[in-house]
Design an enzyme around this catalytic site. Structure first.
Site, PDB file in Angstrom:
ATOM      1  CE1 TYR A   1      43.106  36.434  43.190  1.00 57.25           C
ATOM      2  CE2 TYR A   1      45.210  38.194  42.791  1.00 57.25           C
ATOM      3  CZ  TYR A   1      44.252  37.114  43.660  1.00 57.25           C
ATOM      4  OH  TYR A   1      44.819  36.539  44.972  1.00 57.25           O
ATOM      5  CB  SER A   2      39.453  41.167  37.273  1.00 58.15           C
ATOM      6  OG  SER A   2      39.807  41.981  38.225  1.00 58.15           O
ATOM      7  CD  GLU A   3      41.612  43.765  34.855  1.00 54.57           C
ATOM      8  OE1 GLU A   3      40.862  43.771  33.628  1.00 54.57           O
ATOM      9  OE2 GLU A   3      41.117  43.918  35.748  1.00 54.57           O
ATOM     10  CB  THR A   4      48.043  39.428  36.412  1.00 52.96           C
ATOM     11  OG1 THR A   4      47.243  38.660  37.198  1.00 52.96           O
ATOM     12  CG2 THR A   4      49.466  39.583  36.867  1.00 52.96           C
TER      13      THR A   4
ATOM     14  CG  HIS B   1      42.007  46.384  40.386  1.00 49.98           C
ATOM     15  ND1 HIS B   1      41.485  46.055  39.197  1.00 49.98           N
ATOM     16  CD2 HIS B   1      42.466  45.183  40.762  1.00 49.98           C
ATOM     17  CE1 HIS B   1      41.627  44.790  38.963  1.00 49.98           C
ATOM     18  NE2 HIS B   1      42.052  44.231  39.753  1.00 49.98           N
TER      19      HIS B   1
END
Length: 286
Positions: free
Chosen positions: A47-50, A81
């Site tokens: 994902y774009s961030e964790t 997010h």
């Protein structure tokens, strides 16, 4: 495979409908993980961030945790997010209320409460800063998007806005141009890295004074555009206040994600002074 048999949680934040929102990984017990292991997990999640909670709650501060954020390729200073997703995950386990996240950019306060669509979380950004966007850099960015200054909204001049991450903010005058521009992800990523833009390139179309449609460019791995960007939403609130385009206290709505098939909605509250508050939901992804 992820390190140390860690199984990240997966949440969709800011979803406007089933299948929408921005997916985030969440690791609630990352105290024993090394930087390399967190980076490997974030790359595996994709994902774009964790988000990684790197300290456990304690009796002295039961709702104050340290947190770090990794994209699939690098650590990022802040991620809105993933903050919302982590706050909802913690509230599901420990009850709603206020949390404090100790982030690389400073302490961020998050309020959680039961809402009509499940647990809602609201984070208040650190003190924002809005500065001019260098003209030469702006022209390079516009060329990469295949547009010119004539395509921009004169009422909303470009700026560089910071509320945890630095976001160039560019507002288009015409809906068709906003919907239709394309870009080379590698070229945009190179410019972002050169300029130290750890967040997204934030492009907007003003639907009304209180509603904006957003496309947030975030080329990383297989991702080109972010479906919902909390740090950018905070930066947009700061941008509007700095340019006196709203009369605080004000609330705006940002819709995002339709261009990548994941419709999202973010509520932004803009006080007269201080940090900007961004509100949304997060739901588990099976």
């Amino acid at each position: 495979m992820t390190s140390r048999a860690v199984t990240p949680l997966r949440y969709a934040a800011f979803a406007a409908a089933p299948g929408g929102g921005n997916p985030a990984g969440v690791v609630l017990d990352a105290a024993a993980l090394t930087d390399a292991e967190m980076q490997a997990i974030a790359a595996d999640v994709g994902y774009s961030e964790t988000a990684f909670v790197t300290s456990q709650e304690t009796d002295a501060a039961p709702r104050h945790v340290r947190i770090r954020y990794f994209s699939p390729v690098a650590e990022v200073p802040f991620c809105g997010h993933a903050t919302i997703a982590t706050a909802v995950a913690l509230a599901e386990r420990h009850g709603t209320g206020e949390f404090v996240f100790e982030t690389p950019v400073g302490d961020v306060v998050i309020a959680t409460a039961d809402g009509e669509r499940g647990i809602e979380a609201s984070f208040t950004s650190i003190e924002p800063e809005v500065t001019d966007l260098d003209n030469a850099v702006l022209d390079r960015l516009l060329r990469l998007l295949g547009v010119t200054r004539a395509d921009l909204d004169l009422q909303h001049p470009p700026r560089l806005s910071f509320a945890g991450n630095r976001h160039p903010v560019v507002v288009f005058a015409d809906r068709a141009v906003f919907d239709g521009f394309t870009f080379d992800p590698d070229a945009v990523r190179a410019l972002m890295d050169e300029q130290g833009w750890a967040g997204t390139v934030t492009t907007l179309f003003a639907v009304s004074e209180a509603e904006f449609d957003a496309r947030n460019l975030f080329p990383v791995g297989a991702i080109t555009e972010d479906p919902a960007t909390g740090s950018a939403a905070a930066s947009v609130g700061a941008y509007l206040r700095a340019l006196a385009l709203v009369r605080p206290p004000a609330r705006i709505t940002i819709t995002q994600g339709a261009h990548v098939g994941r419709p999202s909605v973010l509520q932004v509250d803009i006080p007269a002074i201080g940090g900007i508050t961004v509100t949304g939901t997060a739901t588990p992804i099976a």
